[in-house]
Design an enzyme around this catalytic site. Structure first.
Site, short mmCIF file in Angstrom:
data_model
loop_
_atom_site.label_atom_id
_atom_site.label_comp_id
_atom_site.label_asym_id
_atom_site.label_seq_id
_atom_site.Cartn_x
_atom_site.Cartn_y
_atom_site.Cartn_z
N ARG A 156 -3.32 3.66 -8.69
CA ARG A 156 -3.52 2.46 -9.35
C ARG A 156 -4.07 0.84 -7.84
O ARG A 156 -5.49 0.41 -9.07
CB ARG A 156 -2.47 2.02 -10.16
CG ARG A 156 -2.07 2.61 -11.54
CD ARG A 156 -1.14 2.00 -12.42
NE ARG A 156 0.28 2.22 -11.92
CZ ARG A 156 1.34 3.62 -11.91
NH1 ARG A 156 1.33 3.75 -13.13
NH2 ARG A 156 2.02 4.51 -10.91
N ALA A 238 1.47 -0.05 1.76
CA ALA A 238 2.09 1.10 1.24
C ALA A 238 3.98 1.22 1.87
O ALA A 238 4.80 0.06 0.62
CB ALA A 238 1.61 2.11 1.38
N ARG A 239 4.23 1.87 2.55
CA ARG A 239 5.93 1.95 3.20
C ARG A 239 5.62 1.76 4.43
O ARG A 239 4.82 2.22 5.49
CB ARG A 239 6.13 3.24 2.00
CG ARG A 239 6.42 2.86 1.27
CD ARG A 239 8.43 1.62 1.29
NE ARG A 239 8.87 1.59 -0.52
CZ ARG A 239 8.12 0.79 -1.08
NH1 ARG A 239 7.10 -0.64 -0.48
NH2 ARG A 239 8.94 0.27 -2.29
N GLU A 268 12.24 -1.47 8.42
CA GLU A 268 12.19 -2.95 8.47
C GLU A 268 13.23 -3.59 8.04
O GLU A 268 13.98 -2.98 6.83
CB GLU A 268 11.00 -3.80 7.33
CG GLU A 268 11.01 -2.91 6.42
CD GLU A 268 9.83 -3.14 4.66
OE1 GLU A 268 8.88 -2.21 5.28
OE2 GLU A 268 10.23 -3.68 3.99
N HIS A 286 6.55 -7.77 4.51
CA HIS A 286 6.85 -7.28 2.99
C HIS A 286 6.65 -7.61 1.89
O HIS A 286 7.68 -8.43 1.15
CB HIS A 286 7.86 -6.64 3.18
CG HIS A 286 8.44 -5.17 2.20
ND1 HIS A 286 8.47 -4.10 2.24
CD2 HIS A 286 6.75 -4.72 0.59
CE1 HIS A 286 8.14 -3.17 0.87
NE2 HIS A 286 7.43 -3.57 -0.08
N ILE A 287 5.34 -8.58 1.53
CA ILE A 287 4.89 -9.62 1.10
C ILE A 287 3.84 -9.33 0.23
O ILE A 287 3.05 -10.01 -0.60
CB ILE A 287 5.03 -11.25 1.35
CG1 ILE A 287 4.16 -11.55 2.50
CG2 ILE A 287 6.28 -11.39 2.15
CD1 ILE A 287 3.53 -12.57 3.00
C1 8YV Z 1 8.61 -4.45 -3.38
C2 8YV Z 1 7.16 -2.77 -2.89
O1 8YV Z 1 8.75 -5.61 -3.23
O2 8YV Z 1 6.76 -2.82 -5.21
C3 8YV Z 1 7.11 -2.55 -4.74
O3 8YV Z 1 7.04 -0.85 -4.03
O4 8YV Z 1 6.84 -2.52 -1.71
C4 8YV Z 1 7.42 -4.45 -3.50
O5 8YV Z 1 6.79 -4.89 -4.33
C5 8YV Z 1 9.84 -4.19 -2.26
O6 8YV Z 1 10.43 -2.74 -2.91
C6 8YV Z 1 11.24 -4.90 -2.95
O7 8YV Z 1 11.78 -4.81 -4.43
#
Ligand code: 8YV
Length: 328
Positions: A156, A238-239, A268, A286-287
């Site tokens: 998405r 992503a991650r 992180e 991570h925002i």
């Molecule tokens: C979150 C994210 O802020 O939704 C996700 O997978 O990475 C972010 O939107 C983070 O994971 C905290 O829960």
């Protein structure tokens, strides 16, 4: 007697109020990041957990908390949860898809623009008082409009980024995903599936939006970076762990790629020290989903899932719905 649940981190007061109306809520009001042992201890006797990406739900935790029935993640990504272990034990896991798609795509694009146009680097230069004169090649970057946008992971959020690139910036969009999208989805995005090597070689700007798993660990490492154009930019929303951060820092320092924009990091909130010292990288904590409206929507959806999951309703976004079908 109301059902005992744990809200593992601080959340919006309105969300907490809603949960308190249904449950006996234990809340981590001072927002301490709990160690695994503290989390297990806080979960004793609790049937529900409202978690964020920071809480790890693994076999040890599940075995130590046998009363747990629902884990509602306030995130779309759920690599912090061992889904197979949950399913095996009849624990429902839920996440928060859709509500953050457009917000995260906005941020991915913002990071791409900031990276390609060297916004952080030039801002730091200005703040340091080093701007003494204009010059023709000062902070020249690369164009985003009309360039080739490569997207790795076309779910998405990837599709929402593709739309911004194709329709807003006249970009040629190529993507790689395990499975190719149906033609009717590709066409309005102007997006074309390519193999991973072509994606790496052809993208002027490469953005990563794939979920993290053992399979996607270090999807971008030394070998992949070597295939990219020396003028290319790389963006990760992503991650952490999808990119080998040490290899990326080396490639940036040696200017084997032009620049990177990173919102997520391996391990992180620790950030690889070499990334902190290379100039050609934009770093954010991570925002990508962090707008007030979206974080509210994520918290509400997580609460909806927890409430429905524990009170016999239909949770809006289950990850392992087979647990519900099986009956618990
Ligand atoms: C979150 C994210 O802020 O939704 C996700 O997978 O990475 C972010 O939107 C983070 O994971 C905290 O829960």
């Amino acid at each position: 007697m109301s059902i005992p649940v744990l809200v593992a981190r601080a959340v919006f007061p309105q969300t907490l109020e809603r949960l308190r109306a249904s449950f006996d809520v234990r809340h981590n009001a001072d927002d301490t990041v709990l160690s695994q042992d503290q989390l297990i201890e806080a979960l004793q006797g609790r049937q529900g957990l409202l978690a964020t990406g920071s809480e790890k739900v693994d076999e040890r935790l599940l075995d130590a908390c046998p009363k747990l029935r629902v884990v509602a993640n306030m995130a779309v990504g759920y690599n912090n949860i061992d889904i197979a272990a949950c399913t095996e034990r009849g624990v429902l896991a839920t996440n928060t898809p859709d509500v953050l798609t457009e917000t995260t795509a906005d941020f991915g694009f913002a990071l791409l623009l900031a990276t390609a146009r060297r916004m952080a680097e030039s801002e730091h230069f200005l703040r340091r008082g080093e701007w003494k004169k204009w010059s023709y090649d000062m902070f020249t970057g690369s164009d985003v409009h009309g360039a080739t946008l490569g997207i790795l992971g076309m779910g998405r959020i990837g599709q929402a980024i593709a739309r911004r690139g194709a329709l807003g910036f006249g970009m040629r969009v190529i993507y790689h995903n395990r499975s190719r999208l149906p033609e009717e989805t590709e066409l309005p995005l102007g997006a074309r599936w390519v193999d991973k090597e072509t994606l790496l070689r052809d993208a002027d700007h490469l953005i990563l939006v794939l979920p993290y798993s053992a399979e996607s660990h270090h999807s971008i490492g030394e070998a992949e970076l070597a295939l990219m154009k020396p003028t290319a930019t790389l963006v990760n929303v992503a991650r952490g762990g999808i990119v080998d951060d040490a290899a990326l820092a080396r490639a940036l320092r040696e200017q084997r790629i032009a620049a990177a924009g990173l919102d997520v990091f391996e391990g992180e909130p620790r950030v690889h020290p070499d990334l902190l010292t290379v100039p050609n990288v934009v770093l954010t904590p991570h925002i990508a989903s962090a707008t007030v409206a979206t974080r509210r929507a994520m918290a509400e959806l997580a609460a909806d899932n927890l409430i429905a999951g524990l009170t016999g309703g239909r949770p809006p976004s289950p990850i392992n719905p087979e647990v519900l079908r099986r009956g618990r």
